[in-house]
Enzyme design. Structure first.
Site, mmCIF file in Angstrom:
data_model
loop_
_atom_site.group_PDB
_atom_site.id
_atom_site.type_symbol
_atom_site.label_atom_id
_atom_site.label_comp_id
_atom_site.label_asym_id
_atom_site.label_seq_id
_atom_site.Cartn_x
_atom_site.Cartn_y
_atom_site.Cartn_z
ATOM 1 N N CYS A 2 0.845 -1.183 0.000
ATOM 2 C CA CYS A 2 0.000 0.000 0.000
ATOM 3 C C CYS A 2 0.888 1.243 0.000
ATOM 4 O O CYS A 2 2.073 1.173 0.265
ATOM 5 C CB CYS A 2 -0.875 0.003 1.247
ATOM 6 S SG CYS A 2 -1.768 -1.529 1.462
ATOM 7 N N ASN A 99 -0.232 1.317 6.384
ATOM 8 C CA ASN A 99 0.497 0.308 5.591
ATOM 9 C C ASN A 99 0.962 -0.774 6.543
ATOM 10 O O ASN A 99 1.382 -0.453 7.659
ATOM 11 C CB ASN A 99 1.783 0.913 5.005
ATOM 12 C CG ASN A 99 1.531 1.653 3.736
ATOM 13 O OD1 ASN A 99 0.408 1.740 3.286
ATOM 14 N ND2 ASN A 99 2.598 2.203 3.175
ATOM 15 N N GLU A 483 14.607 -16.207 -14.472
ATOM 16 C CA GLU A 483 14.126 -14.819 -14.537
ATOM 17 C C GLU A 483 13.217 -14.622 -15.756
ATOM 18 O O GLU A 483 12.183 -13.949 -15.665
ATOM 19 C CB GLU A 483 15.340 -13.871 -14.565
ATOM 20 C CG GLU A 483 15.045 -12.404 -14.800
ATOM 21 C CD GLU A 483 14.173 -11.746 -13.728
ATOM 22 O OE1 GLU A 483 13.796 -12.398 -12.756
ATOM 23 O OE2 GLU A 483 13.836 -10.554 -13.906
ATOM 24 N N GLU A 490 4.549 -13.380 -14.775
ATOM 25 C CA GLU A 490 3.942 -12.313 -13.965
ATOM 26 C C GLU A 490 3.263 -11.241 -14.796
ATOM 27 O O GLU A 490 2.286 -10.648 -14.347
ATOM 28 C CB GLU A 490 4.923 -11.714 -12.956
ATOM 29 C CG GLU A 490 5.964 -10.804 -13.512
ATOM 30 C CD GLU A 490 6.876 -10.223 -12.448
ATOM 31 O OE1 GLU A 490 6.388 -9.796 -11.398
ATOM 32 O OE2 GLU A 490 8.091 -10.191 -12.679
ATOM 33 N N HIS A 506 14.845 -35.621 -16.932
ATOM 34 C CA HIS A 506 14.452 -36.220 -15.652
ATOM 35 C C HIS A 506 12.996 -35.931 -15.307
ATOM 36 O O HIS A 506 12.600 -36.116 -14.161
ATOM 37 C CB HIS A 506 15.377 -35.727 -14.534
ATOM 38 C CG HIS A 506 16.805 -36.143 -14.732
ATOM 39 N ND1 HIS A 506 17.211 -37.448 -14.657
ATOM 40 C CD2 HIS A 506 17.899 -35.426 -15.052
ATOM 41 C CE1 HIS A 506 18.519 -37.522 -14.897
ATOM 42 N NE2 HIS A 506 18.952 -36.302 -15.143
ATOM 43 N N LYS A 605 4.297 -3.676 -6.023
ATOM 44 C CA LYS A 605 5.730 -3.410 -5.883
ATOM 45 C C LYS A 605 6.028 -3.325 -4.391
ATOM 46 O O LYS A 605 5.178 -2.894 -3.622
ATOM 47 C CB LYS A 605 6.027 -2.068 -6.563
ATOM 48 C CG LYS A 605 7.476 -1.786 -6.836
ATOM 49 C CD LYS A 605 7.897 -2.339 -8.155
ATOM 50 C CE LYS A 605 9.347 -2.053 -8.440
ATOM 51 N NZ LYS A 605 9.865 -2.973 -9.464
HETATM 52 C C1 F6R Z 1 9.564 -9.688 -10.038
HETATM 53 C C2 F6R Z 1 9.743 -8.825 -8.886
HETATM 54 C C3 F6R Z 1 9.720 -9.436 -7.531
HETATM 55 C C4 F6R Z 1 10.775 -8.763 -6.623
HETATM 56 C C5 F6R Z 1 10.667 -9.310 -5.191
HETATM 57 C C6 F6R Z 1 11.730 -8.736 -4.285
HETATM 58 O O1 F6R Z 1 9.633 -8.973 -11.232
HETATM 59 O O2 F6R Z 1 9.897 -7.636 -9.021
HETATM 60 O O3 F6R Z 1 9.904 -10.803 -7.585
HETATM 61 O O4 F6R Z 1 12.042 -9.030 -7.148
HETATM 62 O O5 F6R Z 1 9.403 -8.988 -4.677
HETATM 63 O O6 F6R Z 1 11.666 -7.342 -4.235
HETATM 64 P P1 F6R Z 1 12.881 -6.477 -3.743
HETATM 65 O O7 F6R Z 1 13.993 -6.618 -4.723
HETATM 66 O O8 F6R Z 1 12.355 -5.067 -3.685
HETATM 67 O O9 F6R Z 1 13.270 -6.989 -2.393
#
Ligand code: F6R
Length: 610
Positions: A2, A99, A483, A490, A506, A605
């Site tokens: 948040c 938050n 990755e 995602e 395997h 994020k």
């Molecule tokens: C994927 C992504 C997440 C972050 C993870 C860790 O694209 O962005 O998997 O890498 O949530 O986040 P940080 O690096 O901010 O600790």
């Protein structure tokens, strides 16, 4: 997760709150709301969906006020409904944004219900509003009520509170979640992220855990957990507003993919300028710490974890230090054997991922005090809790899918491996120069890889109508396959799995058929011939291969074997270069599928909850 913002001024602060929330929207985007003090009442606007929807309602309602708070939500407790959106109000008198997570909310809810409080939402936040109200009704001031309430809450939180009884005041508190104060001229602000206040001030104070701040138009008073008034440093943020704007790009993810040559150049600046790997890059104590280190443990989550997996190859082959890499949320809950000589490296773009922060705390509680954070956000919690820091200089990353943060983490980790190798006498002067030359040319090579976009866009058509995809790599390219699979799933919602190519036979080979595109990261390295054999296994089962190779790996294209070559061979730095095509592939597959690239469903994020 948040995002929170607040303002106390002598003008209508609603536009400031709305702009702040739109800057924070990338952190959480299922609902948004603001509340302002309006004479003897609190006026509130909330809406499910994006900030723009809430803004339309606020305009229709002609909402104005000089003191107010706002919030963008990423649901944890309670579904995505308007009644669960913040701010939450207690008895029309107190409004709160929050938050984090209140762990004892059930007990508090029962206690408050027994006192006659009626709950309108399923959130843990409403508990905070009623608890503060309860304290205030005992004759305490707003500040005392907040101070009292926070001692009864367990969990992680950042809160901001306003009350109709204190019209020029806002109280905020921080425990485990980031919160900062923005200092204006005759007005002050609070936010969970500096981007939310940049349009009004660059002077910010980062609160510490346990702090409670009393904020009015003309002054800011901060108290620590004991209640003592404390001075906290005022920082000047150099984050550029342009870095928060889309500019000519369609999406932040696209912008951030294209910013990688600059992000890498900025992160490498000091090494290239000094023409040397130096412990000083990691902080004053680094030389002393690195001298003691006999092994490395990397703790991280998601994409940052994959950066760690890549670094293991460099740390073991270049620095010859035994290295383990663990998912932060697993490490913190298992019994491990502590080694006080082990360097604990946390990797985090945001610097506030709860799992990684808690893993760091756990390591320290075991006596593992040689800690280093690789982080992109200055002054965030994880670097602040670490002895050593290397900041990546990727700039603000707004797209939820991490891109430039990952490649800059990789150069930071490569720098770590080379620096440790040098300090432990395992790096010759020639090797040092060779690696620095490689790093110097890397941004240019990445630019060449970006130029492959038209071909990759064509390939994306073969993925956008599929339900599954496989990614294969070997050695240090296996984490890049991981990755690539994570990026694809995602943002395009296509299920993707990654395997070390040798593992195919395997089990996962059973999945291969015409409907399962197989991406192979296959630059020229010691394992290339092995990868080619693994590819034969796929071809023989009718699988369609999409191969990212480099200038030196010779492949013959055929009807079911497609090849894109990155124009340069960059040796040991090759995982960084080969990240670019898998990012572009995911981006274009998602565009074709019409998903919300920057804000994929269910995600946020900076994951500040468990
Ligand atoms: C994927 C992504 C997440 C972050 C993870 C860790 O694209 O962005 O998997 O890498 O949530 O986040 P940080 O690096 O901010 O600790």
């Amino acid at each position: 997760m948040c995002g929170i913002v607040g303002a106390v001024g002598a003008r209508n602060i609603v536009p400031v709150l709305i702009e702040g929330l739109s800057r924070l929207e990338y952190r959480g985007y299922d609902s948004a709301g603001i509340a302002v003090l309006a004479g003897n009442s609190i006026e509130r606007v909330r809406a499910v969906g994006r900030v723009a929807e809430m803004q339309t309602r606020a305009q229709a309602q002609q909402l104005t006020g000089e003191v107010g708070i706002g919030h963008t939500r990423w649901a944890t407790h309670g579904g995505v409904t308007e009644s669960n959106a913040h701010p939450h109000i207690s008895r029309g008198e107190i409004a709160v944004v929050h938050n984090g997570i209140i762990e004892n909310h059930d007990q508090q809810r029962q206690h408050l219900q027994s006192l006659g409080y009626v709950f309108e939402s399923q959130t843990d936040t409403e508990v905070i509003a009623h608890l503060i109200h309860h304290h205030q009704s005992q004759g305490k001031s707003l500040l005392e009520a907040v101070q009292g309430a926070v001692t009864e809450l367990t969990g992680a939180f950042a809160i901001s509170v306003v009350s109709i009884h204190y019209p020029g005041q806002m109280i905020c508190a921080r425990q485990g979640c980031p919160l900062l104060i923005g200092l204006g001229e005759g007005e002050n602000f609070i936010a969970s992220d500096v981007s939310a206040v940049l349009s009004v001030t660059r002077n910010v104070i980062y609160l510490e855990d346990g702090d409670v701040a009393d904020i009015s138009q003309s002054q800011v008073v901060i108290m620590d957990a004991t209640g003592a008034v404390v001075e906290r440093t005022v920082h000047r943020s150099d984050l550029s507003l342009a870095s928060l704007e889309l500019g000519p790009y369609a999406h932040f993810m696209q912008k951030e993919i294209y910013e990688q040559p600059k992000a890498l150049t900025d992160t490498l600046e000091a090494i290239i300028d000094d023409n040397a790997f130096s412990p000083a890059l990691f902080g004053r104590e680094a030389e002393e710490v690195f001298a003691q280190v006999d092994s490395v443990l990397i703790l991280a989550a998601g994409t940052s974890y994959y950066a760690g997996l890549t670094a293991k190859y460099w740390l073991e082959s270049i620095a010859q230090l035994p290295t383990s890499v663990e998912i932060a949320s697993e490490y913190r809950y298992r019994k491990s054997v502590p080694n006080p000589k082990q360097l604990i490296v946390t990797i985090s773009q945001s610097g506030e991922t709860l799992d990684t922060m808690e893993a760091l705390k756990h390591a320290k509680s075991l006596g593992q005090n040689l800690t280093l954070a690789i982080c992109n956000v200055q002054e965030s919690a994880i670097p602040r809790a670490s002895k050593l820091v290397l900041y990546t200089r990727a700039g603000a990353e707004i797209g939820v899918a991490s891109t430039k943060a990952f490649t800059t983490q990789l150069v930071a980790l490569f720098t770590l491996a080379a620096t440790l190798a040098k300090q432990h006498g395992r790096l010759s002067t020639e090797e040092e120069q060779q690696y620095i030359d490689g790093l110097r040319h890397l941004p240019g090579s990445v630019q060449f890889a970006l130029n492959l976009e038209p071909q990759i866009r064509e390939w994306a058509k073969a993925f956008s109508n599929k339900f599954h995809a496989l990614f294969l790599g070997r050695g240090m390219h296996y984490p890049i396959a991981l990755e690539g699979a994570l990026k694809l799933k995602e943002i395009s919602y296509i299920h993707a799995e990654a395997y070390p190519a040798g593992e195919l036979k395997h089990g996962p080979l059973a999945l291969v058929d015409r409907n399962m595109p197989v991406v192979v990261i296959a630059p020229n390295d010691a394992l290339l011939e092995k990868v080619k054999s693994n590819m034969q296994e796929v071809s023989a089962r009718g699988g369609e291969l999409f191969v990212f190779a480099d200038a030196d790996s010779h492949f013959t294209e055929s009807e079911h074997v497609h090849v894109i070559r990155t124009p340069r061979h960059v040796g040991v730095l090759s995982p960084i270069l080969h990240t670019i095509p898998v990012q572009l592939l995911a981006y274009h597959a998602a565009l074709l599928k019409g998903t919300d690239v920057d804000k994929p469903r269910n995600l946020a994020k900076s994951v500040t909850v468990e």
